[in-house]
Scaffold this motif. Structure first.
Motif, PDB file in Angstrom:
ATOM      1  N   THR A  54      21.667  24.252 -46.622  1.00  0.00           N
ATOM      2  CA  THR A  54      21.224  25.447 -47.340  1.00  0.00           C
ATOM      3  C   THR A  54      21.918  25.654 -48.682  1.00  0.00           C
ATOM      4  O   THR A  54      21.401  26.367 -49.539  1.00  0.00           O
ATOM      5  N   GLY A  55      23.103  25.074 -48.866  1.00  0.00           N
ATOM      6  CA  GLY A  55      23.860  25.293 -50.090  1.00  0.00           C
ATOM      7  C   GLY A  55      24.667  26.571 -50.089  1.00  0.00           C
ATOM      8  O   GLY A  55      25.354  26.878 -51.082  1.00  0.00           O
ATOM      9  N   ASN A  56      24.624  27.359 -49.005  1.00  0.00           N
ATOM     10  CA  ASN A  56      25.425  28.582 -48.922  1.00  0.00           C
ATOM     11  C   ASN A  56      26.896  28.241 -48.692  1.00  0.00           C
ATOM     12  O   ASN A  56      27.218  27.240 -48.048  1.00  0.00           O
ATOM     13  N   TRP A  57      27.797  29.116 -49.194  1.00  0.00           N
ATOM     14  CA  TRP A  57      29.235  28.883 -49.081  1.00  0.00           C
ATOM     15  C   TRP A  57      29.794  29.761 -47.954  1.00  0.00           C
ATOM     16  O   TRP A  57      29.921  30.967 -48.093  1.00  0.00           O
ATOM     17  N   TRP A  58      30.146  29.127 -46.836  1.00  0.00           N
ATOM     18  CA  TRP A  58      30.572  29.820 -45.631  1.00  0.00           C
ATOM     19  C   TRP A  58      32.080  30.036 -45.583  1.00  0.00           C
ATOM     20  O   TRP A  58      32.858  29.200 -46.045  1.00  0.00           O
ATOM     21  N   ILE A  59      32.494  31.168 -44.977  1.00  0.00           N
ATOM     22  CA  ILE A  59      33.883  31.409 -44.627  1.00  0.00           C
ATOM     23  C   ILE A  59      34.017  31.246 -43.114  1.00  0.00           C
ATOM     24  O   ILE A  59      33.300  31.901 -42.347  1.00  0.00           O
ATOM     25  N   ILE A  60      34.939  30.379 -42.700  1.00  0.00           N
ATOM     26  CA  ILE A  60      35.225  30.182 -41.289  1.00  0.00           C
ATOM     27  C   ILE A  60      36.691  30.511 -41.058  1.00  0.00           C
ATOM     28  O   ILE A  60      37.555  30.134 -41.856  1.00  0.00           O
ATOM     29  N   GLN A  61      36.985  31.252 -39.996  1.00  0.00           N
ATOM     30  CA  GLN A  61      38.354  31.627 -39.677  1.00  0.00           C
ATOM     31  C   GLN A  61      38.619  31.329 -38.211  1.00  0.00           C
ATOM     32  O   GLN A  61      37.757  31.552 -37.361  1.00  0.00           O
ATOM     33  N   ASN A  62      39.819  30.815 -37.926  1.00  0.00           N
ATOM     34  CA  ASN A  62      40.141  30.529 -36.532  1.00  0.00           C
ATOM     35  C   ASN A  62      40.710  31.771 -35.855  1.00  0.00           C
ATOM     36  O   ASN A  62      40.929  32.804 -36.485  1.00  0.00           O
ATOM     37  N   LYS A  63      40.972  31.637 -34.568  1.00  0.00           N
ATOM     38  CA  LYS A  63      41.577  32.720 -33.764  1.00  0.00           C
ATOM     39  C   LYS A  63      40.787  34.020 -33.800  1.00  0.00           C
ATOM     40  O   LYS A  63      41.281  35.008 -34.318  1.00  0.00           O
ATOM     41  N   PRO A  64      39.621  34.074 -33.194  1.00  0.00           N
ATOM     42  CA  PRO A  64      38.876  32.962 -32.628  1.00  0.00           C
ATOM     43  C   PRO A  64      38.098  32.236 -33.719  1.00  0.00           C
ATOM     44  O   PRO A  64      38.006  32.718 -34.842  1.00  0.00           O
TER      45      PRO A  64
END
Length: 374
Positions: free
Chosen positions: A249-259
């Motif tokens: 898609t070209g979207n810029w995702w934010i991923i965070q752990n815990k959880p």
């Protein structure tokens, strides 16, 4: 009193109540399904995902929400336990809604004003701003990920101290930029706590902190992009962040752990210089001094010394290259950034006694002071 008069009074009371609710939540796109109040009287309203304020951006009129990134399965396999201090008081919005922090008008005004002064390594020098970290030019880069820690610090009302990871592209004075991390900034948040935050700048130099303006699309129903952390003096919060461009898609995702949380994304429509990826990535600490010249502490307030646990730490700093392959950032030469004697930077070597490999890591920070320069 006649029944007719009583009915009129009841209707007027209901109208007054409705008007009051509208004033309190005037920054929200719609009235919430439910709300959660967490530490420090911070309130999140559960808003219909399709009516969230981020979608009010004029460039997103025809945007279709992406519910999960195309690379979600590799994150879901990890299934890490939820042991973060930040999630002791969980937010659980109903299906189809997302948590949006209830902002005051003062918050929105301050966040918009200060976003114009946000320092990043693609900009020129910013008076009173000091940095300690690393960056890399080249690319195209499709993402960056790192572990880093945040601490309680004594930051004055007119100061700021934060740790960030970022990527962006610059072209003839124009800049596209995305940054996430942890920040103490009383001018924005109204208190001296540590907060998670996001920042972006896109087409026409438009952008802002968090969700003070439209643009960011919240997807997680449990983990908001911006939230305060609660921990005792001497403790720290350790998180892994990722900024990743979705290959489909070209979207810029934010991923965070815990959880493991796919918090949300900045849609590709907001940017015009990162269609093929970013040409710069970096991580590190930043402080903003008071107008008087007093610079605040950075990191945990200590200079880097021997041993990775004595000062603030960034570890396992990896980038996604042009082929979406994960590589350590030091696979190619990195540039060290340090502009003041009040702070330090120490790029780490392999730690033999460490039970978990740190990958590429560095320590940074310092106490600040009155003679840190401009």
């Amino acid at each position: 009193m006649s029944a007719r008069i009583r009915m009129v009074l009841v209707i007027m009371s209901l109208l007054h109540l409705l008007f009051s609710i509208t004033l309190v939540r005037s920054d929200q796109a719609t009235l919430p399904f439910t709300s959660f109040k967490i530490i420090g009287n911070v309130t999140y309203d559960c808003i219909d995902i399709y009516k969230q304020p981020g979608l009010d951006h004029p460039l997103l009129k025809n945007h279709t929400i992406q519910m999960k990134p195309s690379f979600s399965k590799k994150y879901e396999r990890k299934n890490q336990p939820d042991n973060s201090k930040a999630y002791k008081e969980k937010i659980k919005c109903p299906y189809g809604t997302v948590p949006i922090m209830r902002n005051t008008k003062e918050f929105i005004i301050n966040a918009e004003l200060l976003s114009e002064k946000y320092f990043h390594p693609l900009s020129g020098d910013s008076p009173g701003t000091h940095i300690a970290g690393v960056k890399q030019h080249g690319g195209p880069y499709h993402g960056i990920t790192a572990w880093h820690d945040g601490y309680n610090l004594d930051i004055k009302q007119d100061q700021a101290s934060y740790s960030q990871m970022y990527l962006g592209s610059g072209y003839y004075g124009e800049v596209n930029f995305i940054s996430v991390g942890m920040m103490i900034n009383p001018s924005i948040f109204g208190d001296g706590r540590l907060w998670s935050y996001g920042y972006w700048k896109g087409k026409n130099e438009k952008g802002c902190y968090n969700m003070a303006c439209p643009g960011f699309v919240q997807v997680s129903s449990m983990v908001p992009m911006v939230q305060p952390f609660k921990f005792k003096p001497g403790d720290k919060e350790v998180l892994q962040w990722s900024i990743t461009k979705d290959q489909q898609t070209g979207n810029w995702w934010i991923i965070q752990n815990k959880p493991n949380a796919f918090i949300g994304y900045w849609p590709k429509e907001l940017f015009h210089l990162m269609d093929d990826g970013a040409n710069m990535v970096g991580v590190g600490g930043v402080v903003q001094a008071s107008p008087s010249g007093l610079s605040p502490p950075m990191g945990n307030g200590k200079f880097p010394a021997h041993g990775p646990l004595r000062a603030a730490l960034f570890s396992n700093v990896d980038v996604l290259n042009s082929k979406y392959e994960k590589r350590r950032i030091n696979t190619l030469p990195v540039e060290e950034l340090l502009d003041s004697k009040c702070y330090g930077l120490r790029v780490g070597k392999r730690v033999k006694f460490w039970t978990t490999p740190l990958g590429f890591f560095f320590n940074y920070g310092g106490p600040g002071g009155i003679s840190c320069g401009v």
